[in-house]
Write an enzyme that holds these catalytic residues in place. Sequence first.
Site, short mmCIF file in Angstrom:
data_model
loop_
_atom_site.label_atom_id
_atom_site.label_comp_id
_atom_site.label_asym_id
_atom_site.label_seq_id
_atom_site.Cartn_x
_atom_site.Cartn_y
_atom_site.Cartn_z
N LYS A 62 0.94 -1.10 -0.19
CA LYS A 62 0.03 -0.04 -0.01
C LYS A 62 0.96 1.10 0.02
O LYS A 62 1.95 1.19 0.57
CB LYS A 62 -0.78 -0.14 1.29
N ASP A 115 -7.03 4.23 -4.35
CA ASP A 115 -7.66 4.05 -3.00
C ASP A 115 -8.41 5.73 -2.68
O ASP A 115 -8.62 6.29 -3.61
CB ASP A 115 -6.63 3.73 -2.04
P1 NDP Z 1 -12.92 7.76 -2.60
O1 NDP Z 1 -11.95 8.67 -2.39
O2 NDP Z 1 -13.79 7.69 -3.79
O3 NDP Z 1 -13.89 8.24 -1.58
C1 NDP Z 1 -13.88 8.12 -0.21
C2 NDP Z 1 -15.15 8.44 0.58
O4 NDP Z 1 -15.03 8.44 1.96
C3 NDP Z 1 -15.40 9.76 0.54
O5 NDP Z 1 -16.82 9.87 0.40
C4 NDP Z 1 -14.76 10.70 1.54
O6 NDP Z 1 -15.23 11.81 2.02
C5 NDP Z 1 -15.17 9.68 2.68
N1 NDP Z 1 -14.06 9.74 3.65
C6 NDP Z 1 -12.71 9.65 3.49
N2 NDP Z 1 -12.14 9.88 4.49
C7 NDP Z 1 -13.15 9.83 5.39
C8 NDP Z 1 -13.03 10.30 6.95
N3 NDP Z 1 -11.68 10.41 7.58
N4 NDP Z 1 -14.12 10.51 7.44
C9 NDP Z 1 -15.68 10.29 6.83
N5 NDP Z 1 -15.30 10.16 5.59
C10 NDP Z 1 -14.28 9.93 4.84
O7 NDP Z 1 -12.36 6.48 -2.04
P2 NDP Z 1 -12.83 4.92 -2.36
O8 NDP Z 1 -14.22 4.99 -2.24
O9 NDP Z 1 -11.99 4.49 -3.14
O10 NDP Z 1 -12.44 4.15 -1.04
C11 NDP Z 1 -13.24 3.99 0.33
C12 NDP Z 1 -12.97 2.88 1.15
O11 NDP Z 1 -12.81 1.68 0.32
C13 NDP Z 1 -11.52 2.87 1.73
O12 NDP Z 1 -11.28 2.45 3.04
C14 NDP Z 1 -10.74 2.12 1.00
O13 NDP Z 1 -9.32 1.83 1.37
C15 NDP Z 1 -11.72 1.12 0.60
N6 NDP Z 1 -11.43 0.53 -0.65
C16 NDP Z 1 -11.05 0.93 -1.86
C17 NDP Z 1 -10.97 0.16 -3.10
C18 NDP Z 1 -10.78 0.70 -4.41
O14 NDP Z 1 -10.88 -0.02 -5.45
N7 NDP Z 1 -11.29 1.88 -4.63
C19 NDP Z 1 -10.86 -1.56 -2.95
C20 NDP Z 1 -10.89 -1.82 -1.49
C21 NDP Z 1 -11.33 -0.93 -0.42
P3 NDP Z 1 -14.80 13.05 1.64
O15 NDP Z 1 -15.01 13.48 0.15
O16 NDP Z 1 -15.24 14.17 2.60
O17 NDP Z 1 -13.28 13.02 1.81
O1 2IT Z 2 -7.69 -1.85 -0.69
C1 2IT Z 2 -7.66 -2.15 -1.83
O2 2IT Z 2 -7.96 -3.40 -1.99
C2 2IT Z 2 -7.56 -1.36 -2.77
N1 2IT Z 2 -7.48 -0.18 -2.73
C3 2IT Z 2 -7.54 -1.66 -4.35
C4 2IT Z 2 -6.17 -2.17 -4.48
C5 2IT Z 2 -5.85 -2.64 -5.76
O3 2IT Z 2 -4.75 -3.02 -6.19
O4 2IT Z 2 -6.68 -2.70 -6.69
#
Ligand code: NDP
Ligand code: 2IT
Length: 450
Positions: free
Chosen positions: A130, A170
């Site tokens: 990561k 992420d």
């Molecule tokens: P994005 O940046 O697209 O969205 C993040 C969202 O979470 C936004 O709505 C953001 O709000 C909110 N957020 C972030 N930090 C905080 C906080 N401290 N408190 C409250 N809200 C918060 O990210 P993703 O959707 O990609 O990721 C969301 C989660 O999913 C994370 O935990 C990530 O690790 C996990 N994940 C993502 C993957 C992927 O493929 N993208 C794969 C697997 C897991 P704001 O706009 O206000 O910051």
């Molecule tokens: O938390 C996760 O699994 C991710 N942010 C996606 C990682 C990836 O390599 O697609």
Amino acid sequence: MAVADHVDFPTFMEGVKKRNPGQTEFVQAVQEVAQDIFEFIKDKEEYHEAQILRRIAEPDRVVSFRVCWEDDNHNIRVQRGWRVQNNNAIGPYKGGIRFHPSVTESVLKFLAFEQTFKNSLTGLPMGGGKGGANFNPRGKSDSEVMRFCQSFMTELYRHIGPDTDVPAGDIGVGGREIGYMFGQYKRITNRWEGVLTGKGQEYGGSQMRPEATGYGAVYFMQNMLKHAGHDVEGKTAVISGSGNVATHAAEKITQLGGKVLTLSDSGGFIHDPDGIDQAKIDFVKHLKTVKRGRISEYCDEYKGASFHEGKRPWDVECDLALPCATQNELNEDEAKALVKNGVQAVSEGANMPTTLDGVKVFHDAKIMYGPGKAANAGGVAVSGLEMSQNSERISWNHERLGEMLTELMEGIHGKCVEYGEKDGHVDYVKGANIAGFKKVADAMLAFGVV
Ligand code: NDP
Ligand code: 2IT
């Protein structure tokens, strides 16, 4: 090999705490895994002798570097960047990049540790890593984001490669940022290769990757419900976040006949009792990825909805809950509120969104609870498929990738059941931890002392 002293679980955790001072998120993630692994290996001498868990809980390396960039007002700005390469026993390091002001070494170490187990669960050949930076993309212009991404990649490129370490997106890193970083990697190395996943369709990205994490989290929930004789159709769902994972989870719940009641961001949550349908989800996607606005603006458009400033959505009565924002966003009291309101299943789109105390509440209440490392593995799984397509210089269509994602999530659910079912109840945390651990551990045993 000498017979190792068998430290017990509390002694092991004392050591982890001592070696990682102040790294609370990392210690939390190790603790959640270690309690199940200690139970699993209690009669398995080879894992003790080879100190496997001790080794997985020590990243192979942590690279930290300065990221210097110039903002639109010509101020010189300095951020800190990292890449944590946790474990590459079963494949190249693989895992996302996070840009958020809350990013620390502890956060990235927890995420890389979790990723090692998650990637193992997918069954694809990927190790765990990561990266990220304490850069806040909010309010930055496109040019500022581009200059930051280029500067970040100017250091990162020397640590990654298609057979070494393959980053992706992420929090704060989506299609725009991946494009800037891929462009810079190509410019520096003069190589077009599958060094990042989550790329645009025009330059080697995979169909289904944008949807994969959110859809996958819902498929995992569907599998849990099906295993217990239930279904998503007709159920209400509370979702946190409004980014990539949350909007696609909402989309799939809606497609399966469920009704989504909430979305959130760091400013608060919106509650729409009429349900957040596809048109409303499209509005949120545009709001967040194009306009880059706040979720509160939803209520300017849809008058039936209410905004709850500074609050999280877990008090809203629902059948299903999907935390899809960030770590530790659902605590013990909030877990109790969900249980009291009759929640049936929780599927984590985010990584470690539930605190240890919250997990215990779900565990004790025997709620169907899919932890992030299993439930959100669909994203990295399709990243693995993007790597395969890039290596073969081919691209599969949307339909085929959709089928593969469905099968992968079914497979992950099956592994959790295999290792976590007892007396008719599935402990998905235990199942995911043990199944994820076993493959990595057995590979490490094969390598000897390295
Ligand atoms: P994005 O940046 O697209 O969205 C993040 C969202 O979470 C936004 O709505 C953001 O709000 C909110 N957020 C972030 N930090 C905080 C906080 N401290 N408190 C409250 N809200 C918060 O990210 P993703 O959707 O990609 O990721 C969301 C989660 O999913 C994370 O935990 C990530 O690790 C996990 N994940 C993502 C993957 C992927 O493929 N993208 C794969 C697997 C897991 P704001 O706009 O206000 O910051
Ligand atoms: O938390 C996760 O699994 C991710 N942010 C996606 C990682 C990836 O390599 O697609």
